[in-house]
Enzyme design. Structure first.
Site, mmCIF file in Angstrom:
data_model
loop_
_atom_site.group_PDB
_atom_site.id
_atom_site.type_symbol
_atom_site.label_atom_id
_atom_site.label_comp_id
_atom_site.label_asym_id
_atom_site.label_seq_id
_atom_site.Cartn_x
_atom_site.Cartn_y
_atom_site.Cartn_z
ATOM 1 N N GLY A 9 0.835 -1.210 0.000
ATOM 2 C CA GLY A 9 0.000 0.000 0.000
ATOM 3 C C GLY A 9 0.864 1.252 0.000
ATOM 4 O O GLY A 9 0.518 2.257 0.613
ATOM 5 N N GLN A 84 -8.862 -1.460 1.760
ATOM 6 C CA GLN A 84 -9.884 -0.418 1.626
ATOM 7 C C GLN A 84 -9.874 0.387 2.930
ATOM 8 O O GLN A 84 -10.151 -0.153 3.997
ATOM 9 C CB GLN A 84 -11.229 -1.114 1.371
ATOM 10 C CG GLN A 84 -12.294 -0.242 0.785
ATOM 11 C CD GLN A 84 -12.713 0.910 1.663
ATOM 12 O OE1 GLN A 84 -12.257 2.056 1.497
ATOM 13 N NE2 GLN A 84 -13.570 0.629 2.621
ATOM 14 N N SER A 126 -6.582 0.114 13.638
ATOM 15 C CA SER A 126 -7.308 1.390 13.632
ATOM 16 C C SER A 126 -8.096 1.600 14.924
ATOM 17 O O SER A 126 -8.660 0.654 15.487
ATOM 18 C CB SER A 126 -8.275 1.404 12.455
ATOM 19 O OG SER A 126 -9.204 2.455 12.592
ATOM 20 N N GLU A 128 -10.848 2.737 14.951
ATOM 21 C CA GLU A 128 -12.248 2.407 14.634
ATOM 22 C C GLU A 128 -12.655 1.089 15.292
ATOM 23 O O GLU A 128 -13.839 0.808 15.438
ATOM 24 C CB GLU A 128 -12.448 2.330 13.117
ATOM 25 C CG GLU A 128 -12.383 3.668 12.408
ATOM 26 C CD GLU A 128 -13.622 4.547 12.648
ATOM 27 O OE1 GLU A 128 -14.728 4.002 12.726
ATOM 28 O OE2 GLU A 128 -13.457 5.770 12.763
ATOM 29 N N TYR A 150 -15.653 -1.420 8.243
ATOM 30 C CA TYR A 150 -14.210 -1.148 8.283
ATOM 31 C C TYR A 150 -13.648 -1.513 9.663
ATOM 32 O O TYR A 150 -12.629 -2.196 9.784
ATOM 33 C CB TYR A 150 -13.967 0.325 7.970
ATOM 34 C CG TYR A 150 -12.543 0.792 8.180
ATOM 35 C CD1 TYR A 150 -11.565 0.606 7.202
ATOM 36 C CD2 TYR A 150 -12.168 1.445 9.356
ATOM 37 C CE1 TYR A 150 -10.260 1.051 7.399
ATOM 38 C CE2 TYR A 150 -10.866 1.885 9.563
ATOM 39 C CZ TYR A 150 -9.918 1.688 8.584
ATOM 40 O OH TYR A 150 -8.628 2.131 8.782
ATOM 41 N N GLY A 212 -21.752 16.030 7.073
ATOM 42 C CA GLY A 212 -22.645 15.195 7.887
ATOM 43 C C GLY A 212 -22.666 15.682 9.340
ATOM 44 O O GLY A 212 -22.839 16.873 9.594
#
Ligand code: NDP
Length: 321
Positions: A9, A84, A126, A128, A150, A212
């Site tokens: 990547g 991704q 991550s 996340e 994700y 948003g």
């Protein structure tokens, strides 16, 4: 002996900064893209390092492809930054997200185990994975409650790495990184979207920005510093996982206000919230505790959100000179 690193990547934001860092440290740097013939490697060109990197086409979801590149390059260190990487897109492409992250990481681990050489692996984890942290900053012992495909994929990859480390003694680490930004961030990400719009509006070529949920809170750091943490993880005696964050959390609204203030504008005159931009599930608050990284790696963020915004705006403004 010159060390050899393989960055999967390498065309992305972190791949480019990490390649620059490792070249400066005297590494031989090899990098992968899904299609090295077709990629422009724009970020590497922008940093002026493209011709110093040996590039290869690798699909991490294809075990043969992974085995082939590891056998050919014989790296000392592998940095897995591919996959991704957009939380928003992961709601539209959940399978692609899961496969590129979880199968990709598993193939790397399996190939390293199969080859049997002492290859060190960094895995791009991550924040996340944590989901909502609330006011309590997450550390390496905080349970995962991801709120996006994700995040689920990153949590899977994290446990793959932990399992291979424990089961087979691999030197494999996950960095649980909070958001980190730079001029190399694509506009698909909200931070660059805000920076670009603020600059366009200040130049008079645009007049509005739709966003948003402005009340979400995140920890935003400076990407070139974060890639140094990745490098440091692989230089330790023992493999381990680390939370990497600035330790300061701000509202997205504050990021917007800061960006518009940098170009001399009041954001409230130009920004409208648009419910079509809301995610099916989102993280309200993301707080991180980077104490372990400071203690064990000697790593600490020098730049916080307001510095990051200023540096991104300054770089974007050069487009208008
Ligand atoms: P980028 O999106 O800039 O780079 C990721 C690279 O992965 C791309 O350049 C691309 O290379 C490759 N890629 C993209 N989509 C896919 C896919 N579907 N399948 C396989 N490969 C794909 O990410 P960053 O540099 O910002 O981040 C690096 C890593 O760190 C990522 O894994 C990301 O999820 C993770 N991360 C990033 C954070 C951040 O704030 N930036 C925070 C926490 C984790 P090519 O097209 O050449 O194949």
């Amino acid at each position: 002996m010159q060390k050899k690193a393989l960055i999967c990547g390498v065309s992305g934001q972190d791949g480019a900064y990490l390649a620059e860092l490792l070249l400066n440290k005297g590494y031989i740097v090899c990098g992968t893209s899904r299609d090295a013939q077709m990629s422009s490697f724009y970020n590497l060109v922008r940093l002026g390092i493209c011709d110093q990197i040996k590039l290869a086409s690798v699909a991490l979801t294809d075990f043969r492809s992974v085995l082939q590149v590891l056998t050919k390059i014989q790296p000392d260190e592998v940095y897995n930054l591919a996959g991704q990487s957009s939380v928003g897109l992961s709601f539209d492409q959940p399978v692609e997200t899961l496969e590129s992250i979880a199968t990709g990481t598993l193939n790397l681990l399996e190939a390293i185990r199969f080859i049997g050489a002492p290859i060190k692996l960094y895995n791009a984890g991550s924040s996340e994975c944590f989901g909502n942290t609330g006011e309590q900053p997450a550390d390496e012992n905080t349970p995962f409650r991801p709120r996006s495909p994700y995040g689920v994929a990153k949590a899977t990859a994290f446990w793959e790495v932990a399992n291979y480390r424990e089961a087979y003694g691999l030197f494999a680490c996950s960095g649980i990184l909070y958001n980190h930004e730079s001029p190399l961030r694509p506009e698909r990400f909200v931070t660059q979207k805000i920076i670009s719009a603020a600059c366009r509006i200040a130049q008079g070529t645009d007049n509005h920005l739709y966003l948003g949920n402005l009340s979400v809170r995140r920890d935003w750091g400076w990407a070139p510093e974060y890639v140094n943490a990745m490098y440091l993880m692989l230089q330790q005696e023992q493999p381990d996982d680390y939370v990497i964050a600035t330790g300061e959390t701000s509202k997205l609204e504050d990021f917007v206000a800061q960006a518009f203030a940098c170009v001399g504008l009041d954001w409230q005159e130009y920004v409208t919230t648009d419910s079509s931009l809301l995610r099916p599930t989102d993280i309200a608050v993301g707080r991180g505790n980077p104490a372990k990284a400071k203690e064990k790696l000697g790593w600490q963020a020098q730049y916080i959100m307001k510095d990051v915004v200023r540096m991104m705006i300054e770089e974007k403004q050069k487009d208008y000179l």
